[in-house]
Design a protein around this motif. Structure first.
Motif, PDB file in Angstrom:
ATOM      1  N   ASP A 237       0.366   7.273 -29.316  1.00  0.00           N
ATOM      2  CA  ASP A 237       0.904   5.962 -28.935  1.00  0.00           C
ATOM      3  C   ASP A 237       0.225   5.448 -27.676  1.00  0.00           C
ATOM      4  O   ASP A 237       0.260   6.099 -26.622  1.00  0.00           O
ATOM      5  N   ARG A 238      -0.366   4.270 -27.802  1.00  0.00           N
ATOM      6  CA  ARG A 238      -1.004   3.619 -26.655  1.00  0.00           C
ATOM      7  C   ARG A 238      -0.830   2.106 -26.796  1.00  0.00           C
ATOM      8  O   ARG A 238      -1.768   1.373 -27.097  1.00  0.00           O
ATOM      9  N   PRO A 239       0.393   1.635 -26.574  1.00  0.00           N
ATOM     10  CA  PRO A 239       0.636   0.192 -26.688  1.00  0.00           C
ATOM     11  C   PRO A 239       0.077  -0.564 -25.488  1.00  0.00           C
ATOM     12  O   PRO A 239      -0.254   0.031 -24.459  1.00  0.00           O
ATOM     13  N   GLU A 240       0.022  -1.879 -25.644  1.00  0.00           N
ATOM     14  CA  GLU A 240      -0.505  -2.746 -24.592  1.00  0.00           C
ATOM     15  C   GLU A 240       0.545  -3.797 -24.233  1.00  0.00           C
ATOM     16  O   GLU A 240       0.620  -4.852 -24.880  1.00  0.00           O
ATOM     17  N   PRO A 241       1.385  -3.539 -23.229  1.00  0.00           N
ATOM     18  CA  PRO A 241       2.331  -4.584 -22.800  1.00  0.00           C
ATOM     19  C   PRO A 241       1.584  -5.836 -22.351  1.00  0.00           C
ATOM     20  O   PRO A 241       0.449  -5.773 -21.886  1.00  0.00           O
ATOM     21  N   ASP A 242       2.267  -6.973 -22.469  1.00  0.00           N
ATOM     22  CA  ASP A 242       1.623  -8.230 -22.078  1.00  0.00           C
ATOM     23  C   ASP A 242       1.439  -8.315 -20.567  1.00  0.00           C
ATOM     24  O   ASP A 242       0.414  -8.802 -20.086  1.00  0.00           O
ATOM     25  N   VAL A 243       2.443  -7.873 -19.812  1.00  0.00           N
ATOM     26  CA  VAL A 243       2.355  -7.844 -18.350  1.00  0.00           C
ATOM     27  C   VAL A 243       2.915  -6.506 -17.883  1.00  0.00           C
ATOM     28  O   VAL A 243       3.903  -6.011 -18.432  1.00  0.00           O
ATOM     29  N   LEU A 244       2.282  -5.925 -16.896  1.00  0.00           N
ATOM     30  CA  LEU A 244       2.693  -4.637 -16.339  1.00  0.00           C
ATOM     31  C   LEU A 244       2.790  -4.736 -14.825  1.00  0.00           C
ATOM     32  O   LEU A 244       2.013  -5.448 -14.189  1.00  0.00           O
ATOM     33  N   VAL A 245       3.746  -4.003 -14.262  1.00  0.00           N
ATOM     34  CA  VAL A 245       3.754  -3.745 -12.826  1.00  0.00           C
ATOM     35  C   VAL A 245       3.670  -2.238 -12.665  1.00  0.00           C
ATOM     36  O   VAL A 245       4.499  -1.498 -13.212  1.00  0.00           O
ATOM     37  N   VAL A 246       2.641  -1.779 -11.961  1.00  0.00           N
ATOM     38  CA  VAL A 246       2.364  -0.353 -11.851  1.00  0.00           C
ATOM     39  C   VAL A 246       2.243   0.050 -10.383  1.00  0.00           C
ATOM     40  O   VAL A 246       2.097  -0.798  -9.493  1.00  0.00           O
ATOM     41  N   ARG A 247       2.267   1.348 -10.139  1.00  0.00           N
ATOM     42  CA  ARG A 247       2.050   1.856  -8.788  1.00  0.00           C
ATOM     43  C   ARG A 247       0.588   1.642  -8.411  1.00  0.00           C
ATOM     44  O   ARG A 247      -0.323   2.007  -9.157  1.00  0.00           O
ATOM     45  N   ALA A 248       0.364   1.063  -7.239  1.00  0.00           N
ATOM     46  CA  ALA A 248      -1.003   0.773  -6.808  1.00  0.00           C
ATOM     47  C   ALA A 248      -1.834   2.046  -6.688  1.00  0.00           C
ATOM     48  O   ALA A 248      -3.046   2.030  -6.918  1.00  0.00           O
ATOM     49  N   GLU A 249      -1.188   3.157  -6.374  1.00  0.00           N
ATOM     50  CA  GLU A 249      -1.910   4.411  -6.205  1.00  0.00           C
ATOM     51  C   GLU A 249      -2.463   4.953  -7.527  1.00  0.00           C
ATOM     52  O   GLU A 249      -3.263   5.894  -7.541  1.00  0.00           O
ATOM     53  N   ALA A 250      -2.033   4.348  -8.654  1.00  0.00           N
ATOM     54  CA  ALA A 250      -2.522   4.792  -9.963  1.00  0.00           C
ATOM     55  C   ALA A 250      -3.883   4.211 -10.296  1.00  0.00           C
ATOM     56  O   ALA A 250      -4.445   4.521 -11.348  1.00  0.00           O
ATOM     57  N   ASP A 251      -4.441   3.376  -9.425  1.00  0.00           N
ATOM     58  CA  ASP A 251      -5.757   2.769  -9.651  1.00  0.00           C
ATOM     59  C   ASP A 251      -6.837   3.846  -9.610  1.00  0.00           C
ATOM     60  O   ASP A 251      -6.958   4.575  -8.624  1.00  0.00           O
ATOM     61  N   THR A 252      -7.624   3.940 -10.691  1.00  0.00           N
ATOM     62  CA  THR A 252      -8.714   4.918 -10.730  1.00  0.00           C
ATOM     63  C   THR A 252     -10.087   4.256 -10.734  1.00  0.00           C
ATOM     64  O   THR A 252     -11.093   4.931 -10.944  1.00  0.00           O
ATOM     65  N   GLY A 253     -10.143   2.951 -10.542  1.00  0.00           N
ATOM     66  CA  GLY A 253     -11.434   2.277 -10.483  1.00  0.00           C
ATOM     67  C   GLY A 253     -11.569   1.175 -11.512  1.00  0.00           C
ATOM     68  O   GLY A 253     -10.703   0.979 -12.371  1.00  0.00           O
ATOM     69  N   LEU A 254     -12.684   0.467 -11.440  1.00  0.00           N
ATOM     70  CA  LEU A 254     -12.878  -0.715 -12.269  1.00  0.00           C
ATOM     71  C   LEU A 254     -13.094  -0.393 -13.744  1.00  0.00           C
ATOM     72  O   LEU A 254     -13.008  -1.290 -14.587  1.00  0.00           O
ATOM     73  N   ASN A 255     -13.383   0.843 -14.090  1.00  0.00           N
ATOM     74  CA  ASN A 255     -13.563   1.225 -15.485  1.00  0.00           C
ATOM     75  C   ASN A 255     -12.275   1.758 -16.116  1.00  0.00           C
ATOM     76  O   ASN A 255     -12.300   2.208 -17.262  1.00  0.00           O
ATOM     77  N   GLN A 256     -11.187   1.688 -15.396  1.00  0.00           N
ATOM     78  CA  GLN A 256      -9.904   2.169 -15.925  1.00  0.00           C
ATOM     79  C   GLN A 256      -9.468   1.338 -17.123  1.00  0.00           C
ATOM     80  O   GLN A 256      -9.579   0.102 -17.112  1.00  0.00           O
ATOM     81  N   THR A 257      -8.971   1.991 -18.176  1.00  0.00           N
ATOM     82  CA  THR A 257      -8.541   1.278 -19.383  1.00  0.00           C
ATOM     83  C   THR A 257      -7.079   1.504 -19.723  1.00  0.00           C
ATOM     84  O   THR A 257      -6.578   0.878 -20.655  1.00  0.00           O
ATOM     85  N   SER A 258      -6.387   2.396 -18.997  1.00  0.00           N
ATOM     86  CA  SER A 258      -4.995   2.681 -19.358  1.00  0.00           C
ATOM     87  C   SER A 258      -4.242   3.238 -18.164  1.00  0.00           C
ATOM     88  O   SER A 258      -4.840   3.594 -17.133  1.00  0.00           O
ATOM     89  N   TYR A 259      -2.934   3.310 -18.316  1.00  0.00           N
ATOM     90  CA  TYR A 259      -2.052   3.914 -17.319  1.00  0.00           C
ATOM     91  C   TYR A 259      -1.192   4.980 -17.985  1.00  0.00           C
ATOM     92  O   TYR A 259      -0.958   4.939 -19.199  1.00  0.00           O
ATOM     93  N   GLU A 260      -0.712   5.903 -17.177  1.00  0.00           N
ATOM     94  CA  GLU A 260       0.269   6.873 -17.631  1.00  0.00           C
ATOM     95  C   GLU A 260       1.663   6.261 -17.462  1.00  0.00           C
ATOM     96  O   GLU A 260       1.882   5.432 -16.575  1.00  0.00           O
ATOM     97  N   PRO A 261       2.629   6.651 -18.306  1.00  0.00           N
ATOM     98  CA  PRO A 261       3.957   6.023 -18.213  1.00  0.00           C
ATOM     99  C   PRO A 261       4.635   6.207 -16.865  1.00  0.00           C
ATOM    100  O   PRO A 261       5.381   5.321 -16.412  1.00  0.00           O
TER     101      PRO A 261
END
Length: 208
Positions: free
Chosen positions: A87-111
């Motif tokens: 399962d890898r859905p794509e919500p329309d809008v997300l608010v995530v922890r800023a510390e989860a940023d792994t760089g400009l090539n990032q394609t997904s987040y962990e729940p």
């Protein structure tokens, strides 16, 4: 007379699923996938062309969140979330922890990095946005979920909060015309601003 030759347009080469379905990692490896392809229960889900209502709601929410979210949170649009191996859905809008940023090539987040997931319901996504996705988001522990529906040309926002002991969502409010919540961070939004001709603030009864 020679046989009439007909030109046949080549058909697209759709990916063939492996035994057991695709995995979350496959979404980054499969070539030529249409934009915003999701993975639900191991199956690829292709989206229909976006409606103007859908676009306007995402723009309105993203702009509001960018103004109101605290600096330790980041606002994203249309980024996938790895809920599990299938399962890898794509919500329309997300608010995530800023510390989860792994760089400009990032394609997904962990729940565990997601604070709020928002789905704007479209004609082809009703069952997913109303049923399967909220169940999966809750099971993955995403604390806040909003579902946006259209009614008479305006958005109606259904706000849910996770009940941790049951890993299920409880509705905490249904908002017409004006949205005002305190969590996950304070938000106050004129929902009629989706259409500049219908803003609450522009109505004669609101004039001083």
């Amino acid at each position: 007379m020679g046989a009439l030759m007909m030109s046949v347009a080549p058909q697209p080469e759709w990916p063939r699923p492996p035994v057991g379905g695709y995995t979350a990692d496959d979404l980054d490896r499969l070539p030529n996938l249409p934009p915003h392809t999701e993975l639900i229960d191991g199956s690829l889900v292709f989206v229909s062309p976006q409606t103007k209502f859908h676009m306007r709601v995402m723009r309105l929410l993203e702009h509001c969140f960018l103004l109101t979210a605290p600096p330790d949170l980041e606002v994203c649009r249309e980024m996938t979330v790895r809920l599990g191996p299938r399962d890898r859905p794509e919500p329309d809008v997300l608010v995530v922890r800023a510390e989860a940023d792994t760089g400009l090539n990032q394609t997904s987040y962990e729940p565990e990095d997601v604070i709020l997931a928002v789905e704007v319901v479209s004609a082809d996504s009703e069952a997913r946005d109303r049923e399967s996705k909220p169940l999966k988001y809750a099971a993955a522990g995403i604390p806040h979920f909003w579902r946006v529906e259209e009614a008479r040309g305006l958005p109606v926002v259904y706000v849910y909060e996770l009940e941790p002991a049951r890993r299920s969502y409880a509705v905490t409010g249904i908002y017409h015309e004006r949205l005002k919540v305190a969590v996950p961070f304070p938000v106050e939004l004129d929902l009629t601003a989706i259409d500049p001709r219908r803003r609450i603030e522009d109505r004669p009864e609101n004039d001083a």
